[in-house]
Scaffold this motif. Structure first.
Motif, PDB file in Angstrom:
ATOM      1  N   ASN A 129     -80.292  34.675  82.910  1.00  0.00           N
ATOM      2  CA  ASN A 129     -80.662  33.350  83.444  1.00  0.00           C
ATOM      3  C   ASN A 129     -82.250  32.850  83.101  1.00  0.00           C
ATOM      4  N   GLU A 173     -74.450  23.435  90.107  1.00  0.00           N
ATOM      5  CA  GLU A 173     -73.699  24.419  89.494  1.00  0.00           C
ATOM      6  C   GLU A 173     -73.921  24.082  88.021  1.00  0.00           C
ATOM      7  N   TRP A 206     -66.220  33.381  89.196  1.00  0.00           N
ATOM      8  CA  TRP A 206     -65.295  34.206  88.530  1.00  0.00           C
ATOM      9  C   TRP A 206     -63.878  34.442  89.504  1.00  0.00           C
ATOM     10  N   LEU A 213     -65.727  40.473  96.938  1.00  0.00           N
ATOM     11  CA  LEU A 213     -65.510  39.106  97.396  1.00  0.00           C
ATOM     12  C   LEU A 213     -66.118  39.058  98.985  1.00  0.00           C
ATOM     13  N   GLY A 226     -57.352  41.573  95.452  1.00  0.00           N
ATOM     14  CA  GLY A 226     -57.498  42.666  97.013  1.00  0.00           C
ATOM     15  C   GLY A 226     -58.566  42.348  97.815  1.00  0.00           C
ATOM     16  N   THR A 285     -73.144  38.236  94.499  1.00  0.00           N
ATOM     17  CA  THR A 285     -73.624  39.160  93.428  1.00  0.00           C
ATOM     18  C   THR A 285     -74.857  38.949  92.315  1.00  0.00           C
TER      19      THR A 285
HETATM   20  C1  LIG Z   1     -61.604  40.209  86.763  1.00  0.00           C
HETATM   21  C2  LIG Z   1     -62.141  40.305  88.213  1.00  0.00           C
HETATM   22  C3  LIG Z   1     -61.309  40.618  89.193  1.00  0.00           C
HETATM   23  C4  LIG Z   1     -61.874  40.750  90.372  1.00  0.00           C
HETATM   24  N1  LIG Z   1     -61.103  41.110  91.349  1.00  0.00           N
HETATM   25  C5  LIG Z   1     -61.505  41.098  92.617  1.00  0.00           C
HETATM   26  C6  LIG Z   1     -60.534  41.857  93.881  1.00  0.00           C
HETATM   27  O1  LIG Z   1     -59.390  41.975  93.707  1.00  0.00           O
HETATM   28  N2  LIG Z   1     -61.156  41.567  95.315  1.00  0.00           N
HETATM   29  C7  LIG Z   1     -62.425  41.362  95.419  1.00  0.00           C
HETATM   30  O2  LIG Z   1     -62.842  41.564  96.475  1.00  0.00           O
HETATM   31  N3  LIG Z   1     -63.543  41.042  94.265  1.00  0.00           N
HETATM   32  C8  LIG Z   1     -62.933  40.975  93.178  1.00  0.00           C
HETATM   33  N4  LIG Z   1     -63.712  40.534  92.053  1.00  0.00           N
HETATM   34  C9  LIG Z   1     -65.138  40.257  92.401  1.00  0.00           C
HETATM   35  C10 LIG Z   1     -65.401  38.819  92.774  1.00  0.00           C
HETATM   36  O3  LIG Z   1     -64.740  37.835  91.948  1.00  0.00           O
HETATM   37  C11 LIG Z   1     -66.802  38.651  93.035  1.00  0.00           C
HETATM   38  O4  LIG Z   1     -67.234  39.599  94.026  1.00  0.00           O
HETATM   39  C12 LIG Z   1     -67.344  37.007  93.412  1.00  0.00           C
HETATM   40  O5  LIG Z   1     -66.609  36.376  92.695  1.00  0.00           O
HETATM   41  C13 LIG Z   1     -68.561  36.876  93.473  1.00  0.00           C
HETATM   42  O6  LIG Z   1     -68.979  35.711  93.668  1.00  0.00           O
HETATM   43  P1  LIG Z   1     -70.424  35.137  93.394  1.00  0.00           P
HETATM   44  O7  LIG Z   1     -70.451  33.788  93.956  1.00  0.00           O
HETATM   45  O8  LIG Z   1     -71.551  36.053  93.879  1.00  0.00           O
HETATM   46  O9  LIG Z   1     -70.935  35.094  91.909  1.00  0.00           O
HETATM   47  P2  LIG Z   1     -69.956  34.167  90.532  1.00  0.00           P
HETATM   48  O10 LIG Z   1     -68.370  34.064  90.508  1.00  0.00           O
HETATM   49  O11 LIG Z   1     -70.418  34.713  89.502  1.00  0.00           O
HETATM   50  O12 LIG Z   1     -70.597  32.909  90.752  1.00  0.00           O
HETATM   51  C14 LIG Z   1     -71.742  32.170  90.161  1.00  0.00           C
HETATM   52  C15 LIG Z   1     -71.689  30.791  89.861  1.00  0.00           C
HETATM   53  O13 LIG Z   1     -73.370  30.505  89.858  1.00  0.00           O
HETATM   54  C16 LIG Z   1     -73.430  29.583  88.698  1.00  0.00           C
HETATM   55  N5  LIG Z   1     -74.569  29.910  87.990  1.00  0.00           N
HETATM   56  C17 LIG Z   1     -75.070  31.067  87.361  1.00  0.00           C
HETATM   57  N6  LIG Z   1     -76.436  30.656  86.877  1.00  0.00           N
HETATM   58  C18 LIG Z   1     -76.645  29.273  87.384  1.00  0.00           C
HETATM   59  C19 LIG Z   1     -77.778  28.371  87.125  1.00  0.00           C
HETATM   60  N7  LIG Z   1     -78.778  28.895  86.404  1.00  0.00           N
HETATM   61  N8  LIG Z   1     -77.649  27.315  87.709  1.00  0.00           N
HETATM   62  C20 LIG Z   1     -76.788  26.839  88.223  1.00  0.00           C
HETATM   63  N9  LIG Z   1     -75.516  27.709  88.214  1.00  0.00           N
HETATM   64  C21 LIG Z   1     -75.391  28.891  88.010  1.00  0.00           C
HETATM   65  C22 LIG Z   1     -72.020  30.159  87.656  1.00  0.00           C
HETATM   66  O14 LIG Z   1     -71.712  29.336  86.865  1.00  0.00           O
HETATM   67  C23 LIG Z   1     -71.042  30.411  88.957  1.00  0.00           C
HETATM   68  O15 LIG Z   1     -70.135  29.378  89.111  1.00  0.00           O
HETATM   69  C24 LIG Z   1     -63.135  40.391  90.858  1.00  0.00           C
HETATM   70  C25 LIG Z   1     -64.010  39.848  89.678  1.00  0.00           C
HETATM   71  C26 LIG Z   1     -63.404  39.777  88.354  1.00  0.00           C
HETATM   72  C27 LIG Z   1     -64.323  39.577  87.263  1.00  0.00           C
END
Ligand SMILES: Cc1cc2nc3c(=O)[nH]c(=O)nc-3n(C[C@H](O)[C@H](O)[C@H](O)COP(=O)(O)OP(=O)(O)OC[C@H]3O[C@@H](n4cnc5c(N)ncnc54)[C@H](O)[C@@H]3O)c2cc1C
Ligand code: SF4
Ligand code: SF4
Lengths: 135, 583
Positions: free
Chosen positions: B428, B174, B182, B474, B190, B467
């Motif tokens: 990235n 990480e 996020w 989520l 939700g 994502t």
């Molecule tokens: C304000 C807000 C409200 C939301 N509300 C909802 C909701 O109500 N319901 C819902 O279902 N979804 C909601 N979402 C969407 C949900 O948060 C996302 O679908 C989910 O968190 C995505 O997770 P992820 O692991 O794909 O990405 P991220 O959460 O973006 O995690 C990616 C991780 O990778 C790390 N990373 C990035 N590049 C590198 C690298 N080169 N080397 C090492 N680590 C790296 C980052 O630091 C991060 O920790 C919301 C999002 C936001 C921003």
């Protein structure tokens, strides 16, 4: 040099790519979008692998035009596939000139996996251009 | 001297899909004249069990050493007939497929004479190629039972836990100081009201308890070598120390970056204009009324699709044309959170939701229904005339034409404008340089096939999920993470992997080691070796992808791609012109 195929309809050899442009050409067929039967396709993994000598050979043997249906920006292998294929086209056209073949007989275009209409209009246009070359 | 080939050619009627427009009998008969063709016949359906059995028997009885199937597109049945060839004891790479449906009968309906002539040419080219095939064996590679997960958002954490549950060792890298991504900042989420930070804390507890998982924070992947099943990854810790990890696969879950509005876009930059993330945090801020700059909030306007579904224009040269998927649901869900806040605090707050289309698909529809029941007012705008946000009398005014009220121009006085900003691809550069995963036009990582291979990439052994691959909520992020887990587990639990042998081969007699192929190879699959006392290029079988970028650059004409060899392509060209050349 190359003479137009049967019925004076220019024969075109297309190099397509297995993952991207060939499915696009398939789709033209699935949608029964007609194009000339003088168009024939040889699929390859990627347009960056087309050899200039293949194209010169095809044109000398009797194809009237060659068309590289590149993957464009969608290529799964190379992010700069279009640039590389473009450079190949330039090289091939130089080789064609050496052999007394008009560089206009080679064309390239990015063709995506759903670009069916695009393919058909490219073929129609190219055949028109080849006809005017031969007239 | 090459021995005479014994090739079987099978032309398919496809029940009429081909034979209505191509005279398949004529094609079959014409092919009997081709050198090497022993058998040439038609079947109603080549792919039917009965036809396959007949072909298997015939290949065995007639001792065929080549097979040409002329039927539908190879995208449909290439693997069907490869398997059939194997059952018949024929090397699957001595079978060649001819596309007689999508690229012949269907494209030329109404011209049976022309289509038949073309069908003969296409099949002749297939036979010519087949005559120059030789047996190939898949490349077998041992795999290491360890996985590297890049990015510890919810997708990465969830993937790591499940991979460890399969008995694989997992390293998570990480980049940030804390895991969670996020979701840690999304507050109550939700559709099922789960608290983001709590979801993250639960996952983290499981990771900490798992002996098979090591989590590195403030860490970055800086180099990768090796190939599917056996990579060496270099991870830099806190920008100073390097560790080297040996893994069989890499799962990339690096997430997204929320869209950052342009100055002035929907009032961005004016006091009182915030994002959904800010708003979720304001709701949580604790006791007392909801205020902005000390002033109690009476009216809130939510604007949807900010930074999503854009069209190209002067102000937007590089539009995000896609839908961000999560924001309609997340914003409509916030309506119910706000309503609950109203009830608990006694503060009256009007809420206006300015949307383009409500895309709360599937079960998420309930979130929208609840929002309306909770008093949220939905107004629909046309992208040609988006809402404008202005300052007026110390408050904000949103001017919008409501298309549901016959384009009536409304002016809504509000204290807070909440922008539902979408998802964009995360910058990235370091990682992209190391892994070279292809990106889509939108900048998200590209899967091999959006429907059929949604978590695999063009780089064997490197998977994408969450994502990082494209906008997702989520639940969808977790679903794709688990898909990547299954693909990774399937690869590594078997202990070995078979790779397509359709790769580059270098003729060491011709090669003079000029280095051009190495420069052209995007996969580092060329190395310099000594062949006797001569330096030559050699292909690293497990790294070569067989796309052929090295082929046309070799000044010595020393490189061939198996399955697409120079002599095969030349023979195909000649064969398709046979009529013309003979005439
Ligand atoms: C304000 C807000 C409200 C939301 N509300 C909802 C909701 O109500 N319901 C819902 O279902 N979804 C909601 N979402 C969407 C949900 O948060 C996302 O679908 C989910 O968190 C995505 O997770 P992820 O692991 O794909 O990405 P991220 O959460 O973006 O995690 C990616 C991780 O990778 C790390 N990373 C990035 N590049 C590198 C690298 N080169 N080397 C090492 N680590 C790296 C980052 O630091 C991060 O920790 C919301 C999002 C936001 C921003
Ligand atoms: S989910 Fe809704 S708000 Fe988000 S981009 Fe799609 S349509 Fe717009
Ligand atoms: S480009 Fe050709 S000649 Fe040069 S090193 Fe590679 S294989 Fe050898």
């Amino acid at each position: 040099m190359s003479s137009p195929g049967s019925n004076g309809i220019p024969k075109i050899l297309v190099f397509s790519t297995n993952a991207i442009s060939d499915p696009g050409i398939d789709l033209a067929g699935s949608a029964h979008l007609h194009y000339s039967t003088a168009v024939q396709v040889i699929p390859l993994p990627c347009s960056s692998g087309v050899k200039p000598s293949w194209i010169v050979h095809a044109l000398k043997r009797g194809f009237d035009g060659a068309f590289i249906a590149a993957c464009g920006g969608d290529c799964a292998y190379l992010s700069d596939c279009t640039t590389r294929t473009g450079a190949l086209v330039t090289r091939t056209q130089a080789l064609m000139k050496e052999h007394g073949i008009s560089p206009k007989r080679l064309k390239m275009s990015g063709l995506c996996s759903v670009c069916a209409d695009n393919f058909v209009s490219h073929m129609n246009k190219f055949q028109q251009e080849l006809k005017s070359l031969d007239s | 001297m090459a021995h005479k080939r014994r090739i079987g050619v099978y032309i398919c009627h496809c029940g009429g899909n081909i034979s209505d427009h191509v005279n398949v009998k004529e094609v079959a008969e014409a092919l009997l004249d081709e050198p090497g063709v022993e058998i040439s016949r038609t079947h109603m359906f080549n792919c039917s069990d009965a036809s396959q059995q007949e072909m298997v028997d015939e290949i065995k009885e007639e001792n065929l050493d080549g097979l040409v199937i002329a039927s539908c597109s190879p995208k449909l049945h290439l693997f069907t007939f490869r398997a059939m060839a194997e059952r018949a004891g024929l090397n699957p790479y001595q079978y060649v497929h001819v596309n007689l449906r999508e690229q012949c009968s269907w494209a030329h309906t109404g011209d049976k004479v022309g289509a038949t002539e073309k069908g003969i040419n296409l099949t002749r080219a297939g036979v010519a190629k087949c005559a120059l095939t030789h047996p190939l064996t898949a490349i077998r590679i041992e795999t290491q039972p360890r996985v590297l997960v890049v990015g510890a958002g919810v997708a990465g954490m969830r993937a790591a836990i499940s991979l460890a549950g399969m008995g694989l060792s997992v390293f998570i890298v990480e980049r940030g100081n804390e895991p969670g991504g996020w979701a840690s900042q999304a507050g109550r989420m939700g559709p099922d009201d789960r608290y983001g930070p709590e979801v993250v804390a639960n996952l983290l507890a499981q990771i900490r308890n798992h002996e098979n998982i090591i989590l590195y924070t403030s860490a970055e992947l800086t180099a990768k070598s090796g190939h599917i099943g056996d990579f060496t990854a270099t991870v830099r810790l806190r920008g100073e120390e390097d560790v080297s990890l040996n893994v069989g696969a890499i799962v990339v879950t690096t997430g997204f970056t929320p869209y950052e509005p342009e100055d002035g876009e929907y009032g961005w930059g004016k006091p009182g204009v915030v994002t959904l993330k800010d708003f979720r945090q304001m709701l949580e801020a604790g006791d007392g009324p909801l205020t902005y700059n000390g002033i109690p909030v009476r009216d809130v306007g939510f604007i949807y699709c900010v930074g999503s579904r854009q069209t190209k224009g002067d102000t937007c040269p590089e539009p995000n044309t896609y839908c961000s998927r999560f924001c309609c649901m997340a914003t409509a869900f916030s309506a119910s959170l706000l309503h609950e806040f109203e009830k608990e605090s006694g503060q009256t707050i009007n809420q206006y939701h300015l949307y383009r289309d409500v895309r709360t698909y599937g079960h998420l529809e309930a979130v929208y229904t609840n929002a309306r029941a909770d008093g949220a007012l939905f107004l629909r705008w046309d992208p040609k005339e988006p809402p404008r946000v202005e300052q007026s009398n110390g408050r904000l005014a949103i001017k919008v034409k409501d298309t549901l009220l016959g384009d009536e121009e409304l002016e809504l006085g509000v204290d807070l404008v909440v922008l539902a900003t979408g998802m964009t691809a995360r910058k990235n550069d370091t990682l992209n340089n190391v892994l070279k995963i292809p990106e889509s036009k939108d900048g998200f990582y590209n899967e091999i096939h959006i429907k059929l291979r949604p978590v695999e990439t063009a780089i064997d052994g490197v998977f994408i999920a969450g994502t990082a691959q494209g906008p997702k909520n989520l639940a969808e992020s977790v679903a794709s993470a688990l898909a990547a887990v299954v693909k990774t587990g399937g690869l590594l639990k078997k202990g070995y992997v078979n790779l397509e042998p359709l790769i580059a081969e270098i003729d060491t007699d011709k090669c003079v080691w000029c280095n051009e192929c190495l420069k052209a190879c995007p996969y580092g699959a060329i190395e310099r070796v000594l062949c006797g006392d001569k330096e030559v290029a050699m292909v690293i079988d497990s790294s070569c992808k067989g796309e052929g970028a090295c082929v046309p650059v070799c000044p010595q004409d020393a490189i061939d791609i198996e399955g697409f060899r120079d002599n095969q392509i030349m023979a195909m060209i000649d064969a398709s012109l046979k009529e013309l050349v003979a005439a």
